[in-house]
Design a protein around this motif. Structure first.
Motif, PDB file in Angstrom:
ATOM      1  N   GLN A   1      -9.829   7.403  -1.704  1.00  0.00           N
ATOM      2  CA  GLN A   1     -11.042   8.317  -1.028  1.00  0.00           C
ATOM      3  C   GLN A   1     -10.710   9.906  -1.306  1.00  0.00           C
ATOM      4  N   ASN A   2      -9.515  10.242  -1.272  1.00  0.00           N
ATOM      5  CA  ASN A   2      -9.527  11.741  -1.399  1.00  0.00           C
ATOM      6  C   ASN A   2      -9.604  12.229  -2.856  1.00  0.00           C
TER       7      ASN A   2
ATOM      8  N   ARG B   1     -18.092  13.089   8.965  1.00  0.00           N
ATOM      9  CA  ARG B   1     -16.921  12.484   8.502  1.00  0.00           C
ATOM     10  C   ARG B   1     -16.639  11.126   9.247  1.00  0.00           C
TER      11      ARG B   1
ATOM     12  N   ARG C   1       0.794  -1.270  -0.001  1.00  0.00           N
ATOM     13  CA  ARG C   1      -0.116   0.034  -0.016  1.00  0.00           C
ATOM     14  C   ARG C   1       0.953   1.265   0.053  1.00  0.00           C
ATOM     15  N   LYS C   2       2.059   1.321   0.550  1.00  0.00           N
ATOM     16  CA  LYS C   2       2.649   2.463   0.974  1.00  0.00           C
ATOM     17  C   LYS C   2       3.582   2.823  -0.448  1.00  0.00           C
TER      18      LYS C   2
ATOM     19  N   PRO D   1      -6.842  -0.512   8.089  1.00  0.00           N
ATOM     20  CA  PRO D   1      -5.426  -0.314   6.989  1.00  0.00           C
ATOM     21  C   PRO D   1      -6.086  -0.489   5.711  1.00  0.00           C
TER      22      PRO D   1
ATOM     23  N   GLN E   1      -8.739   1.102   4.560  1.00  0.00           N
ATOM     24  CA  GLN E   1      -9.531   2.186   4.040  1.00  0.00           C
ATOM     25  C   GLN E   1      -9.249   2.688   2.779  1.00  0.00           C
TER      26      GLN E   1
ATOM     27  N   LEU F   1       1.033   4.752  -2.257  1.00  0.00           N
ATOM     28  CA  LEU F   1       0.247   5.905  -1.354  1.00  0.00           C
ATOM     29  C   LEU F   1       0.789   7.304  -1.820  1.00  0.00           C
ATOM     30  N   GLY F   2       2.049   7.463  -2.140  1.00  0.00           N
ATOM     31  CA  GLY F   2       2.616   8.709  -2.509  1.00  0.00           C
ATOM     32  C   GLY F   2       1.711   9.283  -3.741  1.00  0.00           C
TER      33      GLY F   2
ATOM     34  N   ARG G   1     -13.399  12.251  -3.301  1.00  0.00           N
ATOM     35  CA  ARG G   1     -13.928  13.427  -2.760  1.00  0.00           C
ATOM     36  C   ARG G   1     -13.769  14.392  -3.559  1.00  0.00           C
TER      37      ARG G   1
ATOM     38  N   PHE H   1      -1.165   9.482  -4.166  1.00  0.00           N
ATOM     39  CA  PHE H   1      -2.837   9.644  -3.334  1.00  0.00           C
ATOM     40  C   PHE H   1      -2.789  10.525  -2.425  1.00  0.00           C
ATOM     41  N   THR H   2      -1.505  11.318  -2.105  1.00  0.00           N
ATOM     42  CA  THR H   2      -1.740  12.253  -0.965  1.00  0.00           C
ATOM     43  C   THR H   2      -2.500  13.301  -1.191  1.00  0.00           C
ATOM     44  N   VAL H   3      -3.027  14.068  -0.154  1.00  0.00           N
ATOM     45  CA  VAL H   3      -4.162  15.101  -0.614  1.00  0.00           C
ATOM     46  C   VAL H   3      -3.421  16.094  -1.304  1.00  0.00           C
ATOM     47  N   ARG H   4      -1.999  16.350  -0.979  1.00  0.00           N
ATOM     48  CA  ARG H   4      -1.272  17.601  -1.749  1.00  0.00           C
ATOM     49  C   ARG H   4      -0.948  17.118  -3.217  1.00  0.00           C
TER      50      ARG H   4
END
Ligand code: HEM
Ligand code: SF4
Lengths: 419, 64
Positions: free
Chosen positions: A371-372, A356, A119-120, A365, A367, A123-124, A375, A126-129
């Motif tokens: 998702q972002n 929320r 996953r990690k 783990p 989730q 993940l980079g 959104r 899909f970060t919010v930023r």
């Protein structure tokens, strides 16, 4: 070895049979109202919140119906996500027999220690930023599809012109999948997620998309392009963990998980806004409220209710009920999201409630990784659609709409609108 | 108040960043939480509580 494992299975089966024969309900249960969970959920939640249900293949599983218990189960390592395990609860008759325990798992079916690093690795992206940087491009895509809607016939089908193309175009661009091929995987994705698809056909559809993905990734290997798949090749090679089959699995999952889900949320929420003009008026007057509305829509519809199944691998007590290793559990997100202990007047759609803590994206783990992104897509769609098409309305009555009662992901097949 | 983040538990869902970007960010590399301000004050205290509540992996704990 084979003998040992068959002995083990035998013993598991026999105490399971002894354990109980008293399930009150069969599972899965169909929704009877597009705006509410199956009616039995409330009864279960109030009377016997952790209770046994009968599955289509005759097996049993525990349903977990309260918000607190659902969060507990999904964040507890003693519940495994291994969907290829022979004892994992099967929601479709014959599905268990089609499992391939030796096959490589998708992220969504991995357990520790495999799951975290896999996953990690991605993940980079899909970060919010990172996602914020995509906002202008997603806005462009949404505007383009609304142009197409407005240029098309009246009434038009929102599913075809907006709900499906937006998330498909976005995930294709992120991954570096040519959008020209979307009809191909769209067709196969529908089979993968339809409940009534026979298991062999589901494997065939899965294999078709994976074959496509394998060719695409092989073509990117020589000179990795600057897209998600290309960057993964570079990153994983650099730390010595690149394997094409693993990346094919990740690409497949992102492609499949990334478009039907968001598409259904766009359709259902648009319909709900049109039926609740006072809620719509709030986000039109103050777009700062749109993200809260997105959370409430996610909670209210909980389109994926049963994805959060697990297999207990070590005895645990949940909500006062002992669950034993070898037993299946279904953490019902839709029930949790309508639990009055967590949400006041849970059956009311109220974009200002502060939703929320819903579990529409799961919990723990696994989730939702996207998702972002989801959104942001929903936020942009609602802000843009209702601003640009202020006269938007449903072209048919709600009871004439084709709801996806037969899919693992709830939604609408078509949404005729006019303006 | 002091925020303690366990990056071993963090699953990179970014719910904390959505709650309050002044307190939290995510690592570019693996998406796990980076606490920007460990000792929130004023309005940020409530935000830190909300983040800990919505975090899906109980990776955030607060010392009051
Ligand atoms: C509104 C839209 C969406 C909903 C309601 C949704 C829901 C969910 C849920 C409930 C899970 C957890 C499954 C479990 O615990 O077993 C999940 C996992 C996942 N979702 Fe989503 N999803 C959405 C959009 C997306 C998008 C846009 C993407 C990708 C771009 C995505 C990718 C994934 C992946 C990769 C996982 C597996 C994560 C893991 O196992 O670590 N989803 N999603
Ligand atoms: S909300 Fe929790 S799991 Fe998600 S990034 Fe923040 S600390 Fe990590």
């Amino acid at each position: 070895m084979a003998l040992l494992s068959s002995l083990y299975r035998l013993s598991v089966t026999s105490w399971k049979e002894v354990m109980t024969t008293t399930e009150k309900h069969e599972f899965p249960m169909a929704r009877t109202c597009p705006f509410a969970p199956p009616t039995a959920y409330e009864e279960i939640r109030e009377e016997e919140p952790v209770s046994l249900v009968r599955l289509p293949d005759g097996g049993q599983a525990w349903v977990i119906s309260r918000h607190e218990d659902v969060r507990t189960v999904l964040n507890d390592r003693r519940f495994s996500a291994d969907r290829q395990h022979p004892d994992f609860p099967a929601l479709v008759e014959g599905e268990a027999a089609s499992r391939r325990p030796d096959e490589e798992r998708f992220l969504i079916a991995m357990d520790p220690p495999e799951h975290g690093p896999a996953r990690k690795a991605v993940l980079g992206e899909f970060t919010v930023r990172r996602l914020e940087a995509l906002r202008p491009r997603i806005q462009e895509i949404v505007d383009g599809q609304i142009d197409a809607l407005l240029a098309g016939p009246r009434p038009g089908d929102l599913v075809e012109t907006l709900s499906l193309p937006v998330p498909s175009l976005v995930i294709c661009e992120m991954l570096g999948v040519p959008y020209a091929d979307h009809e191909f995987f769209q067709k196969h994705t529908v089979k993968v997620i339809k409940q009534s698809t026979p298991p062999e056909e589901r494997w065939a559809a899965t294999a078709a998309i994976q074959g496509y993905m394998a060719d695409l990734i092989a073509a990117k290997e020589e000179n990795p392009p600057d897209d998600l798949l290309g960057r993964q090749i570079v990153k994983l090679r650099a730390n010595g963990t690149y394997r094409r089959t693993a990346l094919v699995g990740m690409g497949f999952l992102l492609l499949v998980a990334g478009h039907e889900t968001t598409a259904n949320m766009i359709s259902l929420s648009t319909m709900a806004f049109l039926r609740n003009p006072e809620q719509l008026a709030m986000i039109k007057a103050d777009p700062a409220k749109t993200l809260d509305a997105v959370e409430e829509m996610l909670r209210y519809f909980t389109i994926i209710d049963v994805a959060t199944a697990r297999l207990c691998v070590e005895d645990v007590e949940v909500g006062g009920q002992l669950i034993r290793a070898g037993e299946g559990v279904l953490a019902l997100g839709y029930s949790a999201n309508r639990d009055p202990r967590a949400f006041e007047n849970p059956d009311e759609l109220d974009i200002e409630r502060g939703a929320r803590h819903h579990v529409a994206f799961g919990f723990g783990p696994h989730q939702c990784l996207g998702q972002n992104l989801a959104r942001m897509e929903l936020q942009i769609v609602f802000d843009t659609l209702f601003r640009r098409v202020p006269g938007l309305k449903l072209a048919v009555d709600v009871d004439e709409l084709p709801f996806k009662d037969d899919a693992n992901i709830y939604g609408l097949y078509r949404l005729p609108v006019t303006w | 108040m002091k925020i303690i983040a366990d990056t071993g538990k963090c699953v990179g869902a970014g719910q904390c960043v959505l709650t309050e970007p002044a307190l939290f960010d995510q690592s570019e590399d693996d998406g796990t939480v980076v606490v920007l301000n460990r000792t929130p004050e004023g309005e940020l205290v409530e935000k830190a509580r909300e983040a800990a509540h919505v975090c899906p992996s109980q990776a955030l704990s607060l010392e009051e």
